[in-house]
Design a protein around this motif. Structure first.
Motif, mmCIF file in Angstrom:
data_model
loop_
_atom_site.group_PDB
_atom_site.id
_atom_site.type_symbol
_atom_site.label_atom_id
_atom_site.label_comp_id
_atom_site.label_asym_id
_atom_site.label_seq_id
_atom_site.Cartn_x
_atom_site.Cartn_y
_atom_site.Cartn_z
ATOM 1 N N SER A 1 108.301 45.700 -8.235
ATOM 2 C CA SER A 1 107.924 45.677 -6.822
ATOM 3 C C SER A 1 106.814 44.663 -6.536
ATOM 4 C CB SER A 1 107.459 47.075 -6.416
ATOM 5 O OG SER A 1 106.732 47.039 -5.216
ATOM 6 N N ALA A 2 107.054 43.811 -5.559
ATOM 7 C CA ALA A 2 106.033 42.851 -5.134
ATOM 8 C C ALA A 2 104.790 43.557 -4.630
ATOM 9 C CB ALA A 2 106.603 41.921 -4.057
ATOM 10 N N ALA A 3 104.970 44.693 -3.965
ATOM 11 C CA ALA A 3 103.822 45.462 -3.469
ATOM 12 C C ALA A 3 102.988 45.991 -4.632
ATOM 13 C CB ALA A 3 104.301 46.613 -2.590
ATOM 14 N N ASP A 4 103.648 46.448 -5.699
ATOM 15 C CA ASP A 4 102.915 46.916 -6.878
ATOM 16 C C ASP A 4 102.157 45.772 -7.542
ATOM 17 O OD1 ASP A 4 103.600 49.570 -6.639
ATOM 18 O OD2 ASP A 4 105.234 49.486 -8.105
ATOM 19 N N ILE A 5 102.779 44.623 -7.614
ATOM 20 C CA ILE A 5 102.115 43.468 -8.222
ATOM 21 C C ILE A 5 100.872 43.101 -7.418
ATOM 22 C CG2 ILE A 5 102.330 40.998 -8.717
ATOM 23 C CD1 ILE A 5 105.294 41.597 -9.414
ATOM 24 N N THR A 6 101.005 43.101 -6.107
ATOM 25 C CA THR A 6 99.860 42.784 -5.250
ATOM 26 C C THR A 6 98.765 43.830 -5.394
ATOM 27 O OG1 THR A 6 101.276 41.635 -3.668
ATOM 28 C CG2 THR A 6 99.130 42.382 -2.874
ATOM 29 N N TYR A 7 99.135 45.102 -5.361
ATOM 30 C CA TYR A 7 98.147 46.174 -5.386
ATOM 31 C C TYR A 7 97.492 46.337 -6.765
ATOM 32 C CZ TYR A 7 95.927 50.675 -4.712
ATOM 33 O OH TYR A 7 95.000 51.686 -4.644
ATOM 34 N N TRP A 8 98.317 46.394 -7.824
ATOM 35 C CA TRP A 8 97.798 46.690 -9.156
ATOM 36 C C TRP A 8 97.325 45.448 -9.902
ATOM 37 C CZ3 TRP A 8 96.633 51.535 -9.885
ATOM 38 C CH2 TRP A 8 97.345 52.521 -9.204
ATOM 39 N N GLY A 9 97.828 44.282 -9.544
ATOM 40 C CA GLY A 9 97.378 43.027 -10.141
ATOM 41 C C GLY A 9 97.621 42.869 -11.632
ATOM 42 N N PRO A 10 98.822 43.167 -12.116
ATOM 43 C CA PRO A 10 99.065 42.969 -13.552
ATOM 44 C C PRO A 10 98.948 41.491 -13.914
ATOM 45 C CG PRO A 10 101.139 43.251 -12.406
ATOM 46 C CD PRO A 10 100.045 43.521 -11.408
ATOM 47 N N VAL A 11 98.395 41.244 -15.074
ATOM 48 C CA VAL A 11 98.220 39.873 -15.541
ATOM 49 C C VAL A 11 99.365 39.471 -16.458
ATOM 50 C CG1 VAL A 11 96.705 38.340 -16.865
ATOM 51 C CG2 VAL A 11 95.725 40.025 -15.296
ATOM 52 N N THR A 12 99.818 40.412 -17.281
ATOM 53 C CA THR A 12 100.875 40.099 -18.240
ATOM 54 C C THR A 12 102.198 40.740 -17.831
ATOM 55 O OG1 THR A 12 100.512 42.035 -19.652
ATOM 56 C CG2 THR A 12 99.167 40.061 -20.119
ATOM 57 N N LEU A 13 103.260 40.237 -18.396
ATOM 58 C CA LEU A 13 104.583 40.818 -18.159
ATOM 59 C C LEU A 13 104.617 42.265 -18.639
ATOM 60 C CD1 LEU A 13 107.549 40.643 -17.356
ATOM 61 C CD2 LEU A 13 108.013 39.637 -19.613
ATOM 62 N N GLY A 14 104.012 42.523 -19.788
ATOM 63 C CA GLY A 14 103.990 43.888 -20.318
ATOM 64 C C GLY A 14 103.315 44.873 -19.384
ATOM 65 N N GLU A 15 102.207 44.470 -18.755
ATOM 66 C CA GLU A 15 101.515 45.350 -17.809
ATOM 67 C C GLU A 15 102.387 45.651 -16.599
ATOM 68 O OE1 GLU A 15 98.016 43.086 -16.960
ATOM 69 O OE2 GLU A 15 96.886 43.982 -18.599
ATOM 70 N N ALA A 16 103.178 44.688 -16.178
ATOM 71 C CA ALA A 16 104.042 44.882 -15.014
ATOM 72 C C ALA A 16 105.242 45.774 -15.331
ATOM 73 C CB ALA A 16 104.524 43.531 -14.481
ATOM 74 N N LEU A 17 105.816 45.628 -16.530
ATOM 75 C CA LEU A 17 107.016 46.387 -16.870
ATOM 76 C C LEU A 17 106.741 47.793 -17.381
ATOM 77 C CD1 LEU A 17 109.175 43.678 -18.669
ATOM 78 C CD2 LEU A 17 109.244 44.377 -16.271
ATOM 79 N N PHE A 18 105.625 47.978 -18.105
ATOM 80 C CA PHE A 18 105.300 49.262 -18.746
ATOM 81 C C PHE A 18 103.913 49.681 -18.241
ATOM 82 C CE2 PHE A 18 108.017 46.818 -21.561
ATOM 83 C CZ PHE A 18 109.012 47.718 -21.882
ATOM 84 N N ASN A 19 103.883 50.675 -17.358
ATOM 85 C CA ASN A 19 102.596 50.993 -16.743
ATOM 86 C C ASN A 19 102.456 52.465 -16.375
ATOM 87 O OD1 ASN A 19 103.615 51.372 -13.922
ATOM 88 N ND2 ASN A 19 104.297 49.281 -14.303
ATOM 89 N N TYR A 20 101.269 52.789 -15.897
ATOM 90 C CA TYR A 20 100.912 54.139 -15.463
ATOM 91 C C TYR A 20 100.628 54.165 -13.963
ATOM 92 C CZ TYR A 20 100.388 55.583 -20.345
ATOM 93 O OH TYR A 20 100.607 55.903 -21.653
ATOM 94 N N TRP A 21 101.198 53.244 -13.219
ATOM 95 C CA TRP A 21 100.939 53.212 -11.775
ATOM 96 C C TRP A 21 101.586 54.411 -11.120
ATOM 97 C CZ3 TRP A 21 103.272 47.666 -11.460
ATOM 98 C CH2 TRP A 21 102.442 46.774 -12.136
ATOM 99 N N ASP A 22 100.971 54.852 -10.015
ATOM 100 C CA ASP A 22 101.566 55.967 -9.288
ATOM 101 C C ASP A 22 102.197 55.542 -7.987
ATOM 102 O OD1 ASP A 22 99.265 55.363 -7.913
ATOM 103 O OD2 ASP A 22 98.385 57.325 -8.118
#
Length: 138
Positions: free
Chosen positions: A117-138
């Motif tokens: 999700s583009a909104a998740d990327i904007t809000y959570w700000g992952p730096v790496t691909l791993g942070e974006a694909l495997f996360n604990y976001w709610d």
């Protein structure tokens, strides 16, 4: 949604092919984390095959606790590891893409991952691909 039965089959088959033993599945059945784990034990270490709930992507990491422990849940980024034989066995399993630690620890190119999700990327700000694909976001 990834078929959990197919994820389990891929883990069990790959563990067997690499002389490992599947010892536990940790399935994400709550809002967080967004990934499942299949723990594979070898004679001197244990690793986790991880798979996001919504993407047919597999990777290998250090195992993480999914359940609450002492009122808290682990929430930092996964530590991805390279286990070449296991990665090769996983790559033989149909329906999944296997990513190496170097890819997951590298920068996120959001255009290459429309399932994130583009909104998740904007809000959570992952730096790496791993942070974006495997996360604990709610």
């Amino acid at each position: 949604m990834v078929n959990v039965r197919e994820f389990k089959r891929a883990c069990i088959t790959s563990a067997r092919l690499t002389e490992g033993r599947l010892i536990e599945f940790r399935l994400a059945d709550d809002v967080t984390p967004n990934f499942h784990q299949g723990l594979v034990a070898y004679h001197d270490h244990t690793v986790a095959v991880v798979c996001p709930r919504d993407l047919a992507v597999l990777a290998v990491s250090k195992p993480r606790t999914i359940a609450f422990v002492d009122g808290a849940r682990e929430s930092g980024p996964l530590i991805f590891v390279d286990v070449p034989a296991l990665a090769a066995a996983l790559a033989e399993q149909p329906g999944f893409e296997v990513l190496a630690a170097s890819e997951l620890n590298g920068p996120l190119d959001a255009a290459s991952w429309p399932g994130v999700s583009a909104a998740d990327i904007t809000y959570w700000g992952p730096v790496t691909l791993g942070e974006a694909l495997f996360n604990y976001w709610d």
